[in-house]
Design a protein around this motif. Structure first.
Motif, mmCIF file in Angstrom:
data_model
loop_
_atom_site.group_PDB
_atom_site.id
_atom_site.type_symbol
_atom_site.label_atom_id
_atom_site.label_comp_id
_atom_site.label_asym_id
_atom_site.label_seq_id
_atom_site.Cartn_x
_atom_site.Cartn_y
_atom_site.Cartn_z
ATOM 1 N N SER A 138 -17.174 -20.821 29.063
ATOM 2 C CA SER A 138 -16.476 -19.563 28.836
ATOM 3 C C SER A 138 -15.401 -19.296 29.848
ATOM 4 C CB SER A 138 -17.485 -18.354 28.573
ATOM 5 O OG SER A 138 -16.757 -17.213 28.932
ATOM 6 N N ILE A 139 -14.062 -18.825 29.334
ATOM 7 C CA ILE A 139 -13.144 -18.480 30.397
ATOM 8 C C ILE A 139 -13.311 -17.133 31.017
ATOM 9 C CG2 ILE A 139 -11.434 -17.463 28.679
ATOM 10 C CD1 ILE A 139 -10.426 -19.563 31.867
ATOM 11 N N SER A 166 -5.581 -16.889 30.046
ATOM 12 C CA SER A 166 -6.155 -17.844 29.147
ATOM 13 C C SER A 166 -7.196 -17.248 28.378
ATOM 14 C CB SER A 166 -6.784 -18.979 29.887
ATOM 15 O OG SER A 166 -5.843 -19.568 30.601
ATOM 16 N N ILE A 167 -7.730 -16.205 28.949
ATOM 17 C CA ILE A 167 -8.755 -15.232 27.794
ATOM 18 C C ILE A 167 -8.176 -15.081 26.493
ATOM 19 C CG2 ILE A 167 -9.659 -12.731 27.583
ATOM 20 C CD1 ILE A 167 -10.351 -12.684 30.713
ATOM 21 N N PHE A 168 -6.711 -14.852 26.735
ATOM 22 C CA PHE A 168 -6.054 -14.829 25.449
ATOM 23 C C PHE A 168 -5.496 -16.046 24.900
ATOM 24 C CE2 PHE A 168 -6.026 -10.889 27.565
ATOM 25 C CZ PHE A 168 -6.353 -9.980 26.795
ATOM 26 N N PHE A 213 -6.693 -19.085 25.085
ATOM 27 C CA PHE A 213 -7.653 -20.161 24.587
ATOM 28 C C PHE A 213 -7.992 -19.490 23.215
ATOM 29 C CE2 PHE A 213 -9.296 -21.991 29.018
ATOM 30 C CZ PHE A 213 -8.286 -22.519 29.191
ATOM 31 N N LEU A 214 -7.728 -18.612 22.756
ATOM 32 C CA LEU A 214 -8.136 -18.014 21.481
ATOM 33 C C LEU A 214 -7.437 -18.955 20.120
ATOM 34 C CD1 LEU A 214 -9.410 -14.356 22.103
ATOM 35 C CD2 LEU A 214 -10.724 -16.447 22.357
ATOM 36 N N VAL A 215 -8.168 -19.416 19.332
ATOM 37 C CA VAL A 215 -7.491 -19.854 18.030
ATOM 38 C C VAL A 215 -7.399 -18.972 17.120
ATOM 39 C CG1 VAL A 215 -8.089 -22.302 18.966
ATOM 40 C CG2 VAL A 215 -9.592 -20.992 17.372
ATOM 41 N N SER A 216 -8.306 -17.615 17.005
ATOM 42 C CA SER A 216 -8.708 -16.904 16.012
ATOM 43 C C SER A 216 -7.306 -15.962 15.692
ATOM 44 C CB SER A 216 -9.727 -16.058 16.557
ATOM 45 O OG SER A 216 -9.445 -15.215 17.776
ATOM 46 N N TYR A 261 -2.204 -15.239 19.714
ATOM 47 C CA TYR A 261 -2.837 -16.136 21.050
ATOM 48 C C TYR A 261 -2.574 -17.641 20.561
ATOM 49 C CZ TYR A 261 -5.015 -11.433 21.759
ATOM 50 O OH TYR A 261 -5.131 -10.115 21.735
ATOM 51 N N ASP A 282 -18.883 -20.595 22.630
ATOM 52 C CA ASP A 282 -17.886 -21.136 23.747
ATOM 53 C C ASP A 282 -17.617 -20.030 24.569
ATOM 54 O OD1 ASP A 282 -18.060 -23.836 23.183
ATOM 55 O OD2 ASP A 282 -15.968 -23.916 22.288
ATOM 56 N N TYR A 328 -16.065 -10.299 23.213
ATOM 57 C CA TYR A 328 -15.125 -11.209 23.326
ATOM 58 C C TYR A 328 -15.392 -12.431 22.318
ATOM 59 C CZ TYR A 328 -12.052 -14.978 25.631
ATOM 60 O OH TYR A 328 -11.089 -15.708 25.952
#
Lengths: 413, 254
Positions: free
Chosen positions: A128-129, A180-182, A184-187, A191, B127, B154
């Motif tokens: 987890s970042i 990267s909190i944002f 790294f999100l593919v959702s 982002y 993750d 998150y």
């Protein structure tokens, strides 16, 4: 060769006590808001199942990003050897710590179960970042604390360069982590791009320096201590470059999205028909946060205290607008479970999600700023963070300045 | 052995131009780099294998959108009743399962089917969770440990399926088998306690009893199971298959 004197501020004026009282009040109000949210649940806020991160996250991320950037001035002095910035290093370090604490304050008090925050360190999930960021924040506070100590304790001055380099590298990593909190999100459409990490770094440069400038110029005016044109000129150039770089990244980010057919609907939302988000983008981020400060700074009076203050305020407003779009705008835009399809559901799929910040999270958001003020005001009163003067004859561009921290130290040799 | 090694090192004459202290330094640096990198590489390797490896049991669902009808919400109400969820629809109501209606604007074709936690093998919620509260069982069911969840949301930000909810108020009249906690994240549990009792999740049972038998539950890794056989019979897909999350919920006709 000039000698730099640092001294605690007297802290007896009405202005000081009023400032302290306001900041303390905001901080206490934040505790109240956090406890209220904890007791009642987040249904008392404007957030819901669609907008899960609200205005307090905007302020938290903004403060954390600005914290990293506020350390820039000290980094330029100790890492890149620009001695003119050296007198500002202590304030730079102090502000970095205060801003980070303010940001974390907002984040932690917003948690559903704030009492369990240490679980993120105890049970840290290294995939987890977010967990990584916990370590990066803690490390930043520790390293910057040591850096300040080494700068302020004459016997340890020789280690301050090494600690400055460490702090500089750490802060770059920290802001990469925050972006990267944002990233790294593919959702979500906004982002899922590596661009966010460097973009956050450059945003941190601009927001951090703007905050630093406001505190420096405002504080020195209140203390009747001079800030020379030379140092203002240097800081003006830095701010100009940073603001231009933030604009550059905004252009690249949006152009990249525009070029991808699947992302055009999202870009249309931000640039054309996103209502409040479109307005925040064009008026807040681009006009107030980018074009206006650039025009001011590149003008004839770009280095005047008034212009710097106005430009800095504009950068901060634009910055808040930018972070608001990144965090809230990204959630307002419907998630693409079925790209290209028309989607309806009872869970608000396929619709733009409205968000009006409620008073609890807004109070909490502002309380982070209050805490920053509280820390800075108390710190400059008890320890010699601020130089007595930053007049041109004191700041030495080429030579090495000596540092004297004792109150009422000897006159310039 | 150690002694031999020591002798070898001490007997060997240093080669010209090679400083033994420098060699030691390189060895030390190499050791340090290995010590730093090994956990990371191991972690990465583990990340690559998690979910991709064939475990004996992986529970999953098959949803046939060609059978599912738009007006039917038997699966949704069954989930609400069984797990003690509110039936009131407001922006802050938790929804573990929802019916979505998807229309292709090019053809006008409309489909309606349920969407819930997709119990991904590469679950983004697992993750991103800073505390490890979101976790995936060896049988593929993704759950939230309410004791460890700090309520950062998150996972709600990270889930591409909008499958997670956040408990934003005090929950009364909880079901003992579906504990819910104010300030924590939650999602479809695939009715894990029913599954452990050898039953199907409540939504699947309801669909069979009151719906159109559009849902099949079972072990994806058992070739003899109904779900595995159906998956082998006709083409299916997963939602946002492009993301590579390997969901445990498969769809036909979407």
């Amino acid at each position: 060769m000039a000698t730099m004197h640092y001294r605690e501020i007297p802290g007896r004026s009405f202005l000081y006590w009023a400032g302290l009282a306001v900041c303390a009040l905001l901080t206490v109000a934040g505790v109240g808001a956090g406890l209220y949210m904890r007791a009642e649940g987040h249904h008392v806020t404007g957030m819901n199942q669609q907008i899960v991160w609200g205005i307090e996250h905007v302020f938290a991320v903004f403060l954390i990003v600005a914290a990293s950037g506020a350390l820039n001035v000290a980094s330029i002095a100790s890492v890149f050897g620009r001695t003119i910035y050296k007198p500002l290093s202590r304030l730079s370090g102090l502000l970095a710590i205060a801003l980070l604490i303010g940001g974390l304050w907002d984040l932690v008090l917003d948690l559903g179960r704030p009492g369990h925050v240490l679980d993120a360190i105890i049970y840290g999930n290294f995939r987890s970042i977010f967990a990584w960021n916990m370590y990066l924040y803690a490390g930043f506070l520790l390293i910057t604390g040591f850096y300040l100590w080494f700068m302020m304790e004459r016997r340890l001055n020789r280690y301050s360069h090494a600690m400055g380099v460490t702090a500089f590298l750490w802060r770059l990593t920290l802001t990469t982590g925050t972006g990267s909190i944002f990233g790294f999100l593919v959702s979500r459409s906004a982002y899922d791009t590596a661009l966010l990490a460097p973009m956050f770094i450059i945003m941190s440069f601009a927001y951090g320096l703007a905050t630093f400038l406001l505190i420096l110029i405002g504080g020195f005016r209140a203390l009747a201590r001079p800030v020379g044109e030379r140092i203002r000129g240097r800081l003006k150039i830095l701010l100009t470059v940073f603001v231009a770089a933030v604009l550059y990244f905004a252009v690249v980010y949006n152009l990249t999205n525009l070029y991808m057919p699947g992302q055009r609907a999202f870009e249309g939302f931000v640039l054309l028909h996103g209502g409040v988000y479109t307005m925040l983008f064009w008026v807040g981020q681009i006009l107030i946060g980018g074009v206006f400060p650039l025009v001011l700074l590149l003008g004839k009076k770009g280095a005047s205290a008034r212009t710097l203050v106005m430009a800095s305020v504009a950068v901060l407003i634009g910055g808040l607008a930018q972070v608001y779009i990144i965090i809230v705008g990204a959630q307002a835009y419907p998630q693409q479970l079925f790209p290209g399809m028309i989607v309806h559901s009872s869970f608000y799929d396929g619709v733009v999600n409205p968000y009006i910040p409620g008073w609890p999270e807004t109070t909490l958001a502002v309380s982070g700023v209050g805490l920053v003020g509280l820390i800075v005001l108390l710190a400059v009163r008890v320890l010699p963070f601020l130089p007595l003067s930053l007049a041109d004859e004191v700041t030495d561009v080429h030579g090495h300045d000596q540092t004297v921290t004792a109150a009422g130290a000897a006159a310039t040799p | 052995m150690t002694g031999d090694r020591t002798d070898l090192v001490s007997d060997a004459a240093p080669e010209e131009g090679h400083d033994p202290s420098r060699r030691r330094l390189f060895a030390l640096a190499g050791g340090a780099v290995a010590a730093v990198l090994t956990p990371g590489v191991t972690l990465f390797a583990r990340t690559l294998t998690v979910g991709s490896g064939k475990t004996p049991v992986r529970y999953g669902l098959l949803i046939d959108s060609t059978r599912c009808t738009q007006g039917c919400d038997a699966c949704v109400t069954a989930c609400q009743d069984y797990n003690g969820l509110s039936k009131k629809i407001t922006p802050d109501t938790a929804q573990w399962i929802r019916k979505v209606t998807v229309t292709d604007p090019q053809t006008g074709l409309t489909r309606s089917f349920p969407v819930m936690c997709q119990h991904c093998a590469q679950a983004t919620c697992v993750d991103v969770c800073p505390t490890g509260a979101s976790y995936r069982r060896p049988d593929g069911i993704v759950l939230v440990d309410k004791h460890r969840c700090i309520g950062c949301r998150y996972c709600l930000m990270a889930c591409p399926y909008k499958a997670r909810s956040f408990v934003g108020r005090v929950v009364k009249d909880q079901k003992p088998w579906a504990p819910r906690g104010k300030g924590t994240a939650e999602a479809c549990t695939m009715c894990v306690e029913r599954v452990m009792d050898g039953k199907a999740p409540a939504c699947v049972t309801a669909c069979a009893e009151r719906g159109k038998k559009a849902m099949v539950f079972g072990n994806l890794h058992d070739p003899k199971s109904e779900i595995a056989q159906k998956l082998a019979q006709f083409p299916t897909t997963t939602i946002r298959a492009d993301l590579g999350l390997e969901p445990g919920v498969h769809y036909r006709g979407i």
